[in-house]
Design a protein around this motif. Structure first.
Motif, mmCIF file in Angstrom:
data_model
loop_
_atom_site.group_PDB
_atom_site.id
_atom_site.type_symbol
_atom_site.label_atom_id
_atom_site.label_comp_id
_atom_site.label_asym_id
_atom_site.label_seq_id
_atom_site.Cartn_x
_atom_site.Cartn_y
_atom_site.Cartn_z
ATOM 1 N N LEU A 1 0.816 -1.212 0.000
ATOM 2 C CA LEU A 1 0.000 0.000 0.000
ATOM 3 C C LEU A 1 0.855 1.270 0.000
ATOM 4 N N GLY A 2 2.003 1.169 0.638
ATOM 5 C CA GLY A 2 2.917 2.321 0.655
ATOM 6 C C GLY A 2 3.376 2.677 -0.750
ATOM 7 N N LEU A 3 3.634 1.661 -1.550
ATOM 8 C CA LEU A 3 4.061 1.908 -2.936
ATOM 9 C C LEU A 3 2.933 2.531 -3.750
ATOM 10 N N ARG B 1 0.584 4.350 -2.513
ATOM 11 C CA ARG B 1 0.478 5.740 -2.023
ATOM 12 C C ARG B 1 1.535 6.623 -2.687
ATOM 13 N N ARG B 2 2.754 6.095 -2.783
ATOM 14 C CA ARG B 2 3.835 6.846 -3.432
ATOM 15 C C ARG B 2 3.477 7.152 -4.887
ATOM 16 N N LEU C 1 0.823 9.838 -4.985
ATOM 17 C CA LEU C 1 1.375 11.166 -4.681
ATOM 18 C C LEU C 1 2.078 11.756 -5.910
ATOM 19 N N GLU C 2 2.692 10.878 -6.691
ATOM 20 C CA GLU C 2 3.380 11.368 -7.892
ATOM 21 C C GLU C 2 2.417 11.621 -9.040
ATOM 22 N N LEU D 1 14.371 4.059 -4.246
ATOM 23 C CA LEU D 1 13.135 3.280 -4.289
ATOM 24 C C LEU D 1 13.420 1.786 -4.151
#
Lengths: 298, 275
Positions: B4-6, B8-9, B12-13, B115
């Motif tokens: 999920l963090g990926l 989200r990243r 954001l981009e 990354l």
């Protein structure tokens, strides 16, 4: 003998016809501060990239925590904090967002530890990366790699862009981390900081490891630096003691390296017209230069 | 598998380009769906000579990728609007922007090492990027549908197509976008330079447009028209018949799936680092 965290055997990586690293062997014990030395382009970053699973080795084996670096890269990186040599971060990140984002990718809360590290490095976590100076970006990179408190830290030129005070703080932190059992793999071309920090060093030249030992052992093997200042006419007719290799020889001053029992050197000097004598173990910089000069000559 | 963090990243981009392209697609869609039905209505008011009517039909057929001589005015107006080059250019620009970010964009920017230095697998990274690309593309298409309904609401009476049929067109468009996105991901995986990947996928899209157009007006090009991605995006079909174009959808879905798998396989095997 502590277990090796990083084990590299016969590791080779080429970029087409271009050399990367060749037949690299390393065994880095758990809980050690290990310096990886070499000038730019020697192969330090290539080795690190193979360890992190970015690059597939052309030959040989690389294992971290006993796991193959290419096949188990994700599991390995769970316990690694890494800062690349040429650190680039997303320009839209602030320190706070970065900490929260990297925490969610790592599936752990980094906020408290990150805040503590930001305080230590005197970093404002509300500034966007695009507005940060190089030193601030480096500090943020360090906060992000140290905050998970990983078992292994792989730091590629971590002090570049940091002022001397921050360099000291980082070194203190790394020394404390090693005392807590963490392993630090520290790549650098700044010899003084490696000398201050690391117990063991490997020197890499043109993709090959040319030395890998404890600093003390490297110095012991290198012998003693000797500088002799003669009284007027004192050097006339003097034969060089066995083991002393002179690099400079004038009527008033000799300098060079002595290999052998230092007491025999003292005995020899005792019978001569000497004004002044300096005998010392070489520092890392001298060792490093010697490895490079010797290798270049061969 | 999914981090999920990926995601989200990625969001954001991507949120900036997605909002920008989505709003632009909505505005353009509103304008086209407002203007074209009026234009179509005014055309129908004229009694054109048979030869000129044939020319006009040919032109519209070329644009829509299918014969429209028997279609009703409402479907033709909506069909032209949904395949308008300006509108498609915005939708494609979004997906190409999004799908060339990883790995080519990351390598280009120098952020790949940071990354990939995190505890993520290449598969996780690839899947997260795909989820984000599909999600943001859905947003752009939904905004386009909203724009079309706003435009249609101001169109002359009887010129608004049924929403169910518009949804069918949007679904086929989503598959077309998925195919273009998969091709963009493949090129992004093959090269380390984002601009090269963008140029390569643009060439594929432009070649598809050209082939689709030539296939309708030039006999030799007809044999090769099956190679064009746009040959399988024909909004006039579902708009006119109200039936799912299953064959076209299967082809577009098949291309998207096969190319995506190839991109994923390449991504998991290649060297990845900032050069």
């Amino acid at each position: 003998m502590p277990e090796s965290v990083i084990e590299v055997a016969g590791l080779t990586r080429r970029y087409g016809q271009r050399r990367g690293i060749e037949d690299v062997n390393l065994a880095i014990p758990d809980g050690s501060l290990y310096g990886f030395l070499g000038p730019n382009g020697a192969g330090k970053t290539t080795t690190i990239r193979v360890l992190l699973g970015f690059l597939r080795p052309t030959g040989g084996q690389a294992r971290v925590f006993g796991l193959d670096c290419w096949r188990h890269s994700r599991r390995i990186k769970d316990e690694i904090g890494y800062i690349p040599g040429d650190l680039r971060l997303y320009p839209w990140l602030t320190g706070k967002v970065a900490l929260s984002l990297f925490g969610s990718i790592r599936r752990r809360d980094l906020t408290a530890k990150g805040r503590e590290l930001a305080e230590m490095f005197d970093l404002d976590m509300n500034v966007k990366v695009r507005r940060m100076s190089r030193g601030m970006r480096q500090k943020l990179g360090l906060v992000l790699s140290l905050a998970p408190d990983p078992r292994l830290l792989i730091l590629d030129e971590p002090t570049s862009g940091l002022d001397p005070l921050m360099q000291d703080r980082l070194q203190d932190y790394l020394q404390r981390a090693a005392l807590r059992g963490k392993t630090v793999f520290f790549s650098s071309h700044t010899l003084s900081e490696v000398e201050r920090l690391c117990e063991r060093v490997a020197i890499v030249r043109e993709g090959k490891i040319v030395a890998d030992d404890t600093l003390g052992e490297l110095k012991r093997k290198a012998g003693h630096e000797v500088e002799i200042a003669w009284r007027p006419g004192g050097s006339r007719g003097v034969d060089v003691v066995p083991g002393l290799v002179l690099s400079t020889r004038t009527d008033v001053a000799w300098s060079g390296m002595f290999h052998g029992d230092v007491r025999s050197l003292m005995r020899w000097l005792g019978g001569l017209e000497v004004e002044d004598v300096v005998v010392r173990r070489p520092d890392l910089e001298t060792l490093f230069r010697r490895y490079y000069e010797v290798e270049a000559r061969s | 598998m999914v981090n999920l963090g990926l995601i989200r990243r990625a969001w954001l981009e991507m949120r900036g380009p997605t909002i920008a392209f989505g709003l632009a697609a909505m505005v353009v869609s509103t304008m086209i769906h407002f203007a074209l039905p009026r234009f179509q209505k005014s055309l129908e008011a004229f009694q054109l000579p048979a030869s000129r009517l044939m020319n006009l039909n040919n032109l519209r057929s070329a644009m829509l990728g299918t014969d429209v001589s028997n279609a009703a005015g409402r479907e033709i107006a909506a069909g032209v609007a949904w395949s308008h080059p300006f509108f498609l250019a915005l939708v494609f620009a979004h997906i190409i922007t999004v799908c060339t970010r990883v790995p080519a964009g990351e390598v280009d920017k120098g952020t790949m090492d940071v990354l990939l230095g995190l505890p993520v697998s290449r598969l996780q990274l690839f899947i997260s990027e795909t989820i984000a690309a599909v999600g943001t593309s859905c947003m752009v298409i939904v905004l386009s549908v909203i724009g079309s309904r706003i435009g249609n609401s101001m169109a002359p009476e009887g010129m608004t197509p049924d929403l169910g049929r518009v949804v069918m067109v949007a679904a086929v468009l989503m598959l077309l976008v998925a195919a273009v996105g998969a091709i963009a991901m493949l090129f992004s995986t093959i090269t380390d330079r984002r601009m090269r990947a963008v140029a390569a996928v643009l060439m594929v899209v432009v070649a598809s447009l050209l082939l689709n157009y030539l296939g309708l007006i030039w006999e030799p090009a007809k044999k090769a028209v099956f190679l064009s991605l746009l040959n399988y995006y024909r909004p006039i079909g579902p708009l006119g018949q109200g039936a799912w174009p299953l064959r076209d959808m299967a082809v577009l879905g098949g291309i998207a799936g096969a190319v995506w798998l190839a991109a994923g396989a390449w991504f998991s095997r290649r060297d990845l680092s900032t050069t």
